[in-house]
Write a protein that holds these residues in place. Structure first.
Motif, PDB file in Angstrom:
ATOM      1  N   ASP A   1       5.133   0.255   5.523  1.00 30.60           N
ATOM      2  CA  ASP A   1       5.472   1.559   4.932  1.00 30.60           C
ATOM      3  C   ASP A   1       6.975   1.761   4.781  1.00 30.60           C
ATOM      4  OD1 ASP A   1       2.872   2.296   4.669  1.00 30.60           O
ATOM      5  OD2 ASP A   1       2.759   3.186   6.665  1.00 30.60           O
ATOM      6  N   HIS A   2       7.387   1.948   3.546  1.00 28.28           N
ATOM      7  CA  HIS A   2       8.771   2.343   3.262  1.00 28.28           C
ATOM      8  C   HIS A   2       8.672   3.481   2.267  1.00 28.28           C
ATOM      9  CE1 HIS A   2      10.813  -0.869   5.287  1.00 28.28           C
ATOM     10  NE2 HIS A   2      10.073  -1.770   4.684  1.00 28.28           N
ATOM     11  N   HIS A   3       8.813   4.678   2.751  1.00 26.94           N
ATOM     12  CA  HIS A   3       8.511   5.795   1.870  1.00 26.94           C
ATOM     13  C   HIS A   3       9.456   5.919   0.681  1.00 26.94           C
ATOM     14  CE1 HIS A   3       5.126   7.134   4.056  1.00 26.94           C
ATOM     15  NE2 HIS A   3       5.809   7.097   5.190  1.00 26.94           N
ATOM     16  N   GLN A   4      10.716   5.592   0.877  1.00 31.24           N
ATOM     17  CA  GLN A   4      11.673   5.787  -0.203  1.00 31.24           C
ATOM     18  C   GLN A   4      11.813   4.553  -1.098  1.00 31.24           C
ATOM     19  OE1 GLN A   4      12.995   8.785  -0.526  1.00 31.24           O
ATOM     20  NE2 GLN A   4      11.940   9.413   1.328  1.00 31.24           N
ATOM     21  N   LYS A   5      11.226   3.488  -0.675  1.00 27.16           N
ATOM     22  CA  LYS A   5      11.529   2.219  -1.316  1.00 27.16           C
ATOM     23  C   LYS A   5      10.846   2.046  -2.679  1.00 27.16           C
ATOM     24  CE  LYS A   5      11.827  -2.622  -0.350  1.00 27.16           C
ATOM     25  NZ  LYS A   5      11.933  -3.662   0.627  1.00 27.16           N
ATOM     26  N   VAL A   6      11.622   1.571  -3.623  1.00 22.91           N
ATOM     27  CA  VAL A   6      11.073   1.248  -4.941  1.00 22.91           C
ATOM     28  C   VAL A   6      11.238  -0.253  -5.116  1.00 22.91           C
ATOM     29  CG1 VAL A   6      11.363   1.599  -7.424  1.00 22.91           C
ATOM     30  CG2 VAL A   6      11.704   3.508  -5.844  1.00 22.91           C
ATOM     31  N   GLY A   7      10.300  -0.858  -5.823  1.00 20.87           N
ATOM     32  CA  GLY A   7      10.398  -2.304  -6.028  1.00 20.87           C
ATOM     33  C   GLY A   7       9.397  -3.023  -5.161  1.00 20.87           C
ATOM     34  N   PRO A   8       9.492  -4.357  -5.102  1.00 22.96           N
ATOM     35  CA  PRO A   8       8.493  -5.111  -4.357  1.00 22.96           C
ATOM     36  C   PRO A   8       8.464  -4.671  -2.897  1.00 22.96           C
ATOM     37  CG  PRO A   8      10.004  -6.587  -5.513  1.00 22.96           C
ATOM     38  CD  PRO A   8      10.561  -5.213  -5.629  1.00 22.96           C
ATOM     39  N   ALA A   9       7.287  -4.392  -2.385  1.00 25.64           N
ATOM     40  CA  ALA A   9       7.161  -3.900  -1.020  1.00 25.64           C
ATOM     41  C   ALA A   9       7.175  -5.068  -0.045  1.00 25.64           C
ATOM     42  CB  ALA A   9       5.870  -3.114  -0.876  1.00 25.64           C
TER      43      ALA A   9
ATOM     44  N   ARG B   1     -12.213  -0.558   6.729  1.00 29.46           N
ATOM     45  CA  ARG B   1     -11.651  -1.772   7.290  1.00 29.46           C
ATOM     46  C   ARG B   1     -11.416  -2.852   6.249  1.00 29.46           C
ATOM     47  NH1 ARG B   1     -15.312  -3.347  12.244  1.00 29.46           N
ATOM     48  NH2 ARG B   1     -13.556  -4.526  13.037  1.00 29.46           N
ATOM     49  N   THR B   2     -11.898  -2.640   5.068  1.00 27.75           N
ATOM     50  CA  THR B   2     -11.755  -3.705   4.076  1.00 27.75           C
ATOM     51  C   THR B   2     -10.521  -3.476   3.202  1.00 27.75           C
ATOM     52  OG1 THR B   2     -12.947  -5.050   2.492  1.00 27.75           O
ATOM     53  CG2 THR B   2     -13.321  -2.683   2.356  1.00 27.75           C
ATOM     54  N   HIS B   3     -10.448  -4.204   2.104  1.00 29.32           N
ATOM     55  CA  HIS B   3      -9.262  -4.156   1.255  1.00 29.32           C
ATOM     56  C   HIS B   3      -9.041  -2.763   0.674  1.00 29.32           C
ATOM     57  CE1 HIS B   3     -10.429  -8.217   1.709  1.00 29.32           C
ATOM     58  NE2 HIS B   3     -11.369  -8.166   0.781  1.00 29.32           N
ATOM     59  N   HIS B   4      -7.797  -2.466   0.462  1.00 27.88           N
ATOM     60  CA  HIS B   4      -7.474  -1.153  -0.078  1.00 27.88           C
ATOM     61  C   HIS B   4      -6.164  -1.252  -0.851  1.00 27.88           C
ATOM     62  CE1 HIS B   4      -6.729   3.130  -0.328  1.00 27.88           C
ATOM     63  NE2 HIS B   4      -5.502   2.886   0.094  1.00 27.88           N
ATOM     64  N   ALA B   5      -6.094  -0.587  -1.988  1.00 28.42           N
ATOM     65  CA  ALA B   5      -4.826  -0.544  -2.714  1.00 28.42           C
ATOM     66  C   ALA B   5      -4.621   0.860  -3.252  1.00 28.42           C
ATOM     67  CB  ALA B   5      -4.823  -1.552  -3.853  1.00 28.42           C
ATOM     68  N   HIS B   6      -3.393   1.312  -3.152  1.00 28.85           N
ATOM     69  CA  HIS B   6      -3.037   2.587  -3.771  1.00 28.85           C
ATOM     70  C   HIS B   6      -1.835   2.316  -4.672  1.00 28.85           C
ATOM     71  CE1 HIS B   6      -2.500   6.758  -4.524  1.00 28.85           C
ATOM     72  NE2 HIS B   6      -1.298   6.768  -3.974  1.00 28.85           N
ATOM     73  N   VAL B   7      -2.037   2.471  -5.959  1.00 25.14           N
ATOM     74  CA  VAL B   7      -0.961   2.190  -6.916  1.00 25.14           C
ATOM     75  C   VAL B   7      -0.726   3.438  -7.755  1.00 25.14           C
ATOM     76  CG1 VAL B   7      -1.565  -0.262  -7.030  1.00 25.14           C
ATOM     77  CG2 VAL B   7      -2.527   1.308  -8.710  1.00 25.14           C
ATOM     78  N   VAL B   8       0.511   3.634  -8.157  1.00 22.94           N
ATOM     79  CA  VAL B   8       0.816   4.785  -9.018  1.00 22.94           C
ATOM     80  C   VAL B   8       1.678   4.342 -10.191  1.00 22.94           C
ATOM     81  CG1 VAL B   8       0.604   6.616  -7.280  1.00 22.94           C
ATOM     82  CG2 VAL B   8       2.766   5.395  -7.527  1.00 22.94           C
ATOM     83  N   PRO B   9       1.381   4.902 -11.371  1.00 15.95           N
ATOM     84  CA  PRO B   9       2.223   4.562 -12.512  1.00 15.95           C
ATOM     85  C   PRO B   9       3.586   5.216 -12.342  1.00 15.95           C
ATOM     86  CG  PRO B   9       0.608   6.229 -13.124  1.00 15.95           C
ATOM     87  CD  PRO B   9       0.348   5.879 -11.692  1.00 15.95           C
ATOM     88  N   GLY B  10       4.624   4.470 -12.669  1.00 20.55           N
ATOM     89  CA  GLY B  10       5.958   5.047 -12.542  1.00 20.55           C
ATOM     90  C   GLY B  10       6.838   4.511 -13.660  1.00 20.55           C
ATOM     91  N   ARG B  11       8.063   4.904 -13.642  1.00 16.86           N
ATOM     92  CA  ARG B  11       8.995   4.365 -14.621  1.00 16.86           C
ATOM     93  C   ARG B  11       9.158   2.870 -14.398  1.00 16.86           C
ATOM     94  NH1 ARG B  11      13.871   8.709 -14.932  1.00 16.86           N
ATOM     95  NH2 ARG B  11      12.430  10.440 -15.151  1.00 16.86           N
ATOM     96  N   GLY B  12       9.071   2.097 -15.449  1.00 18.99           N
ATOM     97  CA  GLY B  12       9.266   0.662 -15.306  1.00 18.99           C
ATOM     98  C   GLY B  12       8.068  -0.055 -14.714  1.00 18.99           C
ATOM     99  N   GLY B  13       6.906   0.573 -14.698  1.00 22.71           N
ATOM    100  CA  GLY B  13       5.709  -0.135 -14.249  1.00 22.71           C
ATOM    101  C   GLY B  13       4.995   0.559 -13.117  1.00 22.71           C
ATOM    102  N   TRP B  14       4.090  -0.171 -12.534  1.00 25.18           N
ATOM    103  CA  TRP B  14       3.248   0.403 -11.479  1.00 25.18           C
ATOM    104  C   TRP B  14       3.866   0.134 -10.120  1.00 25.18           C
ATOM    105  CZ3 TRP B  14      -1.634   2.794 -12.178  1.00 25.18           C
ATOM    106  CH2 TRP B  14      -2.024   2.889 -13.524  1.00 25.18           C
ATOM    107  N   HIS B  15       3.830   1.129  -9.256  1.00 23.35           N
ATOM    108  CA  HIS B  15       4.297   0.947  -7.887  1.00 23.35           C
ATOM    109  C   HIS B  15       3.106   0.725  -6.977  1.00 23.35           C
ATOM    110  CE1 HIS B  15       8.254   1.821  -9.137  1.00 23.35           C
ATOM    111  NE2 HIS B  15       7.976   3.051  -9.505  1.00 23.35           N
ATOM    112  N   ARG B  16       3.206  -0.334  -6.184  1.00 23.28           N
ATOM    113  CA  ARG B  16       2.159  -0.623  -5.211  1.00 23.28           C
ATOM    114  C   ARG B  16       2.539   0.080  -3.921  1.00 23.28           C
ATOM    115  NH1 ARG B  16       0.998  -7.033  -6.534  1.00 23.28           N
ATOM    116  NH2 ARG B  16      -0.068  -6.617  -8.518  1.00 23.28           N
ATOM    117  N   GLN B  17       2.015   1.277  -3.744  1.00 20.95           N
ATOM    118  CA  GLN B  17       2.420   2.070  -2.577  1.00 20.95           C
ATOM    119  C   GLN B  17       1.787   1.560  -1.305  1.00 20.95           C
ATOM    120  OE1 GLN B  17       2.093   6.286  -3.394  1.00 20.95           O
ATOM    121  NE2 GLN B  17       4.185   6.157  -4.143  1.00 20.95           N
TER     122      GLN B  17
END
Ligand SMILES: [Zn+2]
Length: 231
Positions: free
Chosen positions: A197-205, A159-175
């Motif tokens: 949730d935007h599965h295909q989206k790249v860039g600021p969520a 229930r608390t904070h959670h982040a899932h980030v992945v390294p990608g081209r041009g920086g980290w994606h905050r999934q």
């Protein structure tokens, strides 16, 4: 009166019958090791595992930490958490890697050598830092809208904070980024500010606020009240 001398811990190799995957357990009785191995590798079914004494590992009973290189010497193999190669005596020899250079233990990440271990831990450190930065950014956004909320930092993990980030081209994606906070009038549980949730989206969520169904009215009232106050 005196206590009976307890039986010493002994090492048992427990392997699942089809795949032959398994681990070494330290226990006073075969059945205890067998049950532990069955829980881990055979959905608790003790008839699906084989349990044998592994006297070669007895020396590690006290700490419970069996180095992967010792297991490899006794016929076990692992997968390198860095490069994915199968690590056994033959593959090490083939790649001119010394057995002594194998890092890790049977319940820890195992690496074929220090190069893979360094890369892995460095990526882990950077990932943790990026996750923390994402959560801090989201908290800052929430603070701007709701300056007097209390963040649910110590809620049980789901229930608390959670982040899932992945390294990608041009920086980290905050999934996925979610921060949890308590608000005045809350009855059931923390509200969240989270990425949509935007599965295909790249860039600021995109992100938005959510709360428990039973708290919807209270949260909407709180949002309305604070909106007026900030105007
Ligand atoms: Zn490797």
């Amino acid at each position: 009166m005196s206590l009976a001398h307890p039986l010493p811990l002994k090492a048992y190799a427990v392997t699942e019958n089809d795949e032959n995957t398994g681990a070494v357990y330290f226990a006073r009785h075969n059945i205890v090791a067998r049950k532990a191995g069955a829980n881990e590798f055979a959905d608790g079914d003790i008839t699906y595992v084989t349990c044998r004494r592994a006297a070669w590992a007895d020396a590690y009973a006290e700490t419970g930490r069996l180095p992967a290189r010792v297991s490899i010497e006794h016929g076990w193999h692992f997968e390198c958490c860095g490069c994915g190669m199968r690590i056994d005596e033959d593959s090490l020899a083939e790649h001119h890697l010394p057995l002594n250079g194998v890092i890790g233990g049977q319940w820890d990440p195992v690496f074929c050598g220090s190069r893979c271990a360094r890369k892995y831990w460095s990526l882990r450190r950077r990932t943790k830092a990026q996750e923390a930065a994402a959560i801090a950014d989201f908290k800052a956004i929430v603070c701007t809208r709701f300056p007097d909320v209390e963040f649910a930092d110590d809620e049980s993990r789901y229930r608390t904070h959670h982040a899932h980030v992945v390294p990608g081209r041009g920086g980290w994606h905050r999934q996925q980024v979610i921060v949890a906070f308590n608000f005045p009038g809350m009855k059931i549980g923390p509200a969240h500010y989270r990425t949509v949730d935007h599965h295909q989206k790249v860039g600021p969520a995109d992100a938005g606020y959510t709360c428990c169904n039973g708290d919807r009215e209270a949260f909407e009232a709180y949002a309305a009240a604070t909106k007026r106050a900030s105007q």
